[in-house]
Motif scaffolding. Structure first.
Motif, short mmCIF file in Angstrom:
data_model
loop_
_atom_site.label_atom_id
_atom_site.label_comp_id
_atom_site.label_asym_id
_atom_site.label_seq_id
_atom_site.Cartn_x
_atom_site.Cartn_y
_atom_site.Cartn_z
N GLU A 1 43.26 67.36 30.65
CA GLU A 1 43.32 65.71 30.78
C GLU A 1 43.07 65.28 29.30
O GLU A 1 43.39 63.88 29.35
CB GLU A 1 41.95 65.38 31.55
CG GLU A 1 42.11 66.00 33.05
CD GLU A 1 43.35 65.34 33.64
OE1 GLU A 1 43.78 64.44 33.55
OE2 GLU A 1 43.61 66.35 34.87
N VAL B 1 46.24 63.04 27.79
CA VAL B 1 46.69 61.75 28.15
C VAL B 1 45.58 60.65 27.86
O VAL B 1 44.24 60.97 27.98
CB VAL B 1 46.95 61.80 29.67
CG1 VAL B 1 48.26 62.71 29.99
CG2 VAL B 1 45.85 62.35 30.61
N TYR B 2 45.95 59.49 27.83
CA TYR B 2 44.92 58.51 27.66
C TYR B 2 44.09 58.21 28.93
O TYR B 2 44.51 58.41 29.89
CB TYR B 2 45.89 57.12 27.40
CG TYR B 2 46.02 56.95 25.97
CD1 TYR B 2 45.30 56.33 24.95
CD2 TYR B 2 47.50 57.34 25.59
CE1 TYR B 2 45.72 56.17 23.66
CE2 TYR B 2 47.86 57.20 24.26
CZ TYR B 2 47.11 56.63 23.22
OH TYR B 2 47.51 56.64 22.14
N PRO B 3 42.80 57.85 28.75
CA PRO B 3 42.13 57.73 29.86
C PRO B 3 42.64 56.28 30.45
O PRO B 3 43.12 55.41 30.25
CB PRO B 3 40.71 57.24 29.24
CG PRO B 3 40.96 57.03 27.79
CD PRO B 3 42.12 57.63 27.36
N ASP B 4 42.21 56.35 31.85
CA ASP B 4 42.33 55.17 32.41
C ASP B 4 41.60 53.97 32.10
O ASP B 4 40.40 53.73 32.18
CB ASP B 4 42.04 55.20 33.90
CG ASP B 4 41.89 54.00 35.13
OD1 ASP B 4 42.76 53.01 34.45
OD2 ASP B 4 41.67 54.20 36.18
N PRO B 5 42.19 52.75 31.46
CA PRO B 5 41.31 51.75 30.97
C PRO B 5 40.62 50.90 31.92
O PRO B 5 39.63 50.20 31.68
CB PRO B 5 42.69 50.91 30.22
CG PRO B 5 43.74 51.14 30.96
CD PRO B 5 43.58 52.47 31.10
N HIS C 1 38.92 48.40 23.56
CA HIS C 1 39.91 49.07 23.93
C HIS C 1 39.67 50.52 23.94
O HIS C 1 39.15 50.88 22.81
CB HIS C 1 41.15 48.88 23.63
CG HIS C 1 41.91 47.50 24.11
ND1 HIS C 1 41.88 47.14 25.46
CD2 HIS C 1 42.33 46.38 23.18
CE1 HIS C 1 42.24 45.66 25.53
NE2 HIS C 1 42.69 45.31 24.08
N TRP C 2 39.79 51.30 25.26
CA TRP C 2 39.54 52.78 25.23
C TRP C 2 38.05 53.13 24.78
O TRP C 2 37.80 54.21 24.09
CB TRP C 2 40.64 53.56 24.18
CG TRP C 2 41.82 52.94 24.15
CD1 TRP C 2 42.47 52.32 23.03
CD2 TRP C 2 42.85 53.21 25.43
NE1 TRP C 2 43.98 52.08 23.59
CE2 TRP C 2 44.15 52.91 25.03
CE3 TRP C 2 42.85 53.63 26.52
CZ2 TRP C 2 45.02 52.62 25.78
CZ3 TRP C 2 43.78 53.58 27.55
CH2 TRP C 2 45.08 53.14 27.11
N ASN D 1 36.02 57.32 27.24
CA ASN D 1 36.91 58.47 27.26
C ASN D 1 37.12 59.09 28.58
O ASN D 1 36.35 59.11 29.34
CB ASN D 1 36.58 59.54 26.04
CG ASN D 1 35.31 60.47 26.40
OD1 ASN D 1 35.48 61.09 27.32
ND2 ASN D 1 34.37 59.99 25.73
N THR D 2 38.22 60.04 28.53
CA THR D 2 38.66 60.59 29.80
C THR D 2 37.55 61.73 30.27
O THR D 2 37.19 61.64 31.40
CB THR D 2 39.99 61.49 29.55
OG1 THR D 2 40.85 60.54 29.28
CG2 THR D 2 40.26 62.14 30.68
#
Length: 358
Positions: free
Chosen positions: A51, A54-58, A242-243, A246-247
């Protein structure tokens, strides 16, 4: 006495004391779950690896849904944060220039964050050893404040305030147009707890902060959330980087919050160990705060300044948290986390040794 500054990194503490960090030591200064993270987290951890590509769900939709169902509130009333510390910082940014009332002694992060945002900080001092809230005095101070920070159960005392007192404060603050920040970082360690989350439906002046790092022993991941009316959440969200989540934190949170049996097991374990420790302290003449959670204040009543005991413990590779930077305590107490059974027994042996030679 030359008390060193102190956090949860013992190497800096020993360095400030002019000593080297022992190879084997027990750190009682960090208030996290002695049982460690839930076993499900270790089992699933290898799966989390893929996981990170990929970018985390914001919007943290999955985690919010779990919290929303658990607490019976809309998703729009929840903001996920990079630990409680980020949420406190966001609130402080929203409060820039306001007058903030702090109930001392309490978590130092409130004052640090508020002063960094040019808030006018005023205080209400609790008196030892009971640290009870004096509502008459407090109500007068609420009348001149824009915001009240209240930590319940309180850090560093571990004391849980009566629900009726909290409700009275929320209502008084509502009348005075004063925002209430209720920090519940340790609520899930309590055996008896009345949720204040339903009050956000009717109170536009209430923000509740919760940490996930303490109960689930994930301080290295950083995760927490706050609950408030959607308009407040939206405003705080606009201040968030933003971000910032983290995931791995999101995945860990989703897993941990669903492990009800782990939370119950922890509560029972902490309760049993606290009873065992407090029985010993009473027997040996130590004074402790009437904590209801996984940490407590302790002092040798024969000492006004606890530095000699603090130094003795460090020499025995036992690390408590001193209280010099907690207004109203100023080194007159030491704070200890409740650790595993073996570590707590070792602490009792060291304190018995102190008692027998002093």
């Amino acid at each position: 006495m030359n008390w060193p500054s102190h956090g949860s990194n013992p190497q800096y503490l020993y360095k400030a004391m002019g000593q080297s960090l022992p190879v084997d030591y027990t750190d009682f200064s960090a208030n996290i779950n002695p049982l460690g993270p839930p076993s499900s987290l270790k089992e699933k951890w290898p799966e989390f690896y893929q996981e990170i590509f990929v970018y985390p769900d914001p919007h943290a939709i999955k985690l919010k849904k779990i919290i929303a169902q658990k607490e019976r509130i809309p998703d729009q009333s929840i903001l996920i944060g990079n630990g409680g510390a980020e949420l406190i910082s966001l609130i402080a940014r929203m409060l820039t220039g306001k007058r903030v009332l702090l109930i001392q002694p309490t978590f130092s992060e409130y004052e640090n964050a508020c002063k960094a945002n040019n808030c006018d900080v005023v205080y209400h001092q609790l008196r030892e050893p009971d640290f009870e809230l004096n509502l008459d005095e407090l109500h007068k101070k609420i009348e001149i404040a824009d915001t009240l920070f209240l930590c319940n159960p309180n850090n560093p005392t571990g004391i849980q305030y009566p629900s009726s007192t909290i409700i009275s404060l929320i209502k008084k603050c509502e009348q005075q147009n004063c925002l209430v920040i209720l920090d519940e970082a340790f609520f899930d360690f309590l055996e008896e707890y009345d949720s204040f989350i339903p009050y956000i439906n009717t109170c536009s002046n209430l923000i509740i902060i919760r940490s996930m790092t303490k109960m689930f022993t994930i301080p290295g991941i950083r995760l927490g959330y706050l609950v408030a009316q959607p308009a407040i959440v939206k405003r705080l969200n606009s201040l968030q980087a933003h971000w910032s989540i983290n995931t791995l934190a999101l995945l860990a949170g989703e897993l941990c919050l669903q492990d009800e049996s782990f939370i119950q097991l922890t509560r029972e374990y902490i309760c049993d160990e606290r009873k065992r420790l407090f029985t010993f302290f009473k027997q040996y003449g130590f004074v402790v705060s009437s904590s209801k959670v996984n940490f407590y204040l302790l002092k040798d009543p024969l000492l006004d300044d606890q530095f000699p005991l603090f130094e003795f413990l460090l020499n025995k590779a036992v690390i408590p948290r001193h209280t010099v930077n907690f207004p109203g305590l100023e080194g007159k107490w030491l704070r200890f986390a409740i650790k595993g059974r073996e570590e707590n027994t070792a602490l009792m042996e060291v304190l018995a040794d102190w008692h027998n030679h002093h």
